[in-house]
Design a protein around this motif. Sequence first.
Motif, PDB file in Angstrom:
ATOM      1  N   GLY A  14       5.412   3.048 -25.948  1.00 40.60           N
ATOM      2  CA  GLY A  14       5.973   2.189 -26.967  1.00 40.60           C
ATOM      3  C   GLY A  14       7.158   1.360 -26.537  1.00 40.60           C
ATOM      4  N   GLN A  15       7.596   1.430 -25.277  1.00 40.86           N
ATOM      5  CA  GLN A  15       8.715   0.626 -24.807  1.00 40.86           C
ATOM      6  C   GLN A  15       8.359  -0.009 -23.473  1.00 40.86           C
ATOM      7  N   ILE A  16       8.485  -1.332 -23.423  1.00 39.73           N
ATOM      8  CA  ILE A  16       8.155  -2.067 -22.203  1.00 39.73           C
ATOM      9  C   ILE A  16       9.380  -2.874 -21.796  1.00 39.73           C
ATOM     10  N   PRO A  17       9.915  -2.662 -20.603  1.00 38.06           N
ATOM     11  CA  PRO A  17      11.083  -3.438 -20.180  1.00 38.06           C
ATOM     12  C   PRO A  17      10.714  -4.862 -19.774  1.00 38.06           C
ATOM     13  N   VAL A  18      11.629  -5.786 -20.053  1.00 36.89           N
ATOM     14  CA  VAL A  18      11.500  -7.180 -19.635  1.00 36.89           C
ATOM     15  C   VAL A  18      12.611  -7.411 -18.619  1.00 36.89           C
ATOM     16  N   LYS A  19      12.231  -7.854 -17.410  1.00 31.66           N
ATOM     17  CA  LYS A  19      13.202  -8.012 -16.329  1.00 31.66           C
ATOM     18  C   LYS A  19      13.464  -9.485 -16.038  1.00 31.66           C
ATOM     19  N   ASN A  20      14.668  -9.774 -15.566  1.00 33.32           N
ATOM     20  CA  ASN A  20      15.013 -11.144 -15.170  1.00 33.32           C
ATOM     21  C   ASN A  20      14.691 -11.352 -13.692  1.00 33.32           C
ATOM     22  N   GLN A  21      15.114 -12.488 -13.130  1.00 30.79           N
ATOM     23  CA  GLN A  21      14.802 -12.822 -11.736  1.00 30.79           C
ATOM     24  C   GLN A  21      15.384 -11.830 -10.745  1.00 30.79           C
ATOM     25  N   GLN A  22      16.500 -11.215 -11.097  1.00 31.19           N
ATOM     26  CA  GLN A  22      17.146 -10.256 -10.196  1.00 31.19           C
ATOM     27  C   GLN A  22      16.556  -8.850 -10.325  1.00 31.19           C
ATOM     28  N   GLY A  23      15.577  -8.671 -11.192  1.00 33.33           N
ATOM     29  CA  GLY A  23      14.945  -7.365 -11.370  1.00 33.33           C
ATOM     30  C   GLY A  23      15.687  -6.462 -12.334  1.00 33.33           C
ATOM     31  N   GLU A  24      16.677  -6.994 -13.056  1.00 36.03           N
ATOM     32  CA  GLU A  24      17.442  -6.201 -14.019  1.00 36.03           C
ATOM     33  C   GLU A  24      16.748  -6.236 -15.371  1.00 36.03           C
ATOM     34  N   ILE A  25      16.767  -5.117 -16.073  1.00 37.10           N
ATOM     35  CA  ILE A  25      16.188  -5.061 -17.410  1.00 37.10           C
ATOM     36  C   ILE A  25      17.145  -5.770 -18.370  1.00 37.10           C
ATOM     37  N   VAL A  26      16.646  -6.795 -19.054  1.00 39.43           N
ATOM     38  CA  VAL A  26      17.474  -7.550 -19.994  1.00 39.43           C
ATOM     39  C   VAL A  26      17.007  -7.398 -21.439  1.00 39.43           C
ATOM     40  N   TYR A  27      15.734  -7.096 -21.635  1.00 28.55           N
ATOM     41  CA  TYR A  27      15.181  -6.895 -22.971  1.00 28.55           C
ATOM     42  C   TYR A  27      14.224  -5.718 -22.941  1.00 28.55           C
TER      43      TYR A  27
END
Length: 171
Positions: A14-27
């Motif tokens: 039920g939880q999916i991480p959204v990562k930015n260009q640097q590979g950090e979870i932002v959402y």
Amino acid sequence: MRYTVQLTQGQTCGQIPVKNQQGEIVYILKGNLNEFNQPIILTDINHIEIGRLYLDSNLLLTSYSVDVVNHSLVKVKKINSRFANLFYITRLNYWIKGSLKQGRYSFYSGLKKVASVCSLVTDAGLTWSCDISRPEDVPFIILISLLFTQWHTKPLFLPTFNFQNRVNALS
């Protein structure tokens, strides 16, 4: 800015991480991709809700709504055309063109491309990435892209083979 989402079976349910260009979870996307009538919620890393996608149906017409905090309600509508597979996003006045089944489509404002989405099968599973040019569009495009992924993909359970062990076994 590029965002990536990996849809794998090994993630927390039920939880999916959204990562930015640097590979950090932002959402974080919360919800169940297997159920069309359950809302999908986009939160920041502190679990504060940014927006949600939900089914908005009156039994005859089915549409989806995107509700982002501090913004007007946005609807995703399909434009019926035998020549092209087009979708329209109300209030933002964006249209979406491309192949949803192949996982390659773009968001346009008039003739200007504001975002593009590409789905790939990687070692980690099904992955899609969004290139979004305007920061204020990020929650809308992530939620709508997840909707299209939910419509046209099924969970992939691909077997992994260790070819070296198979070669040794055959020798």
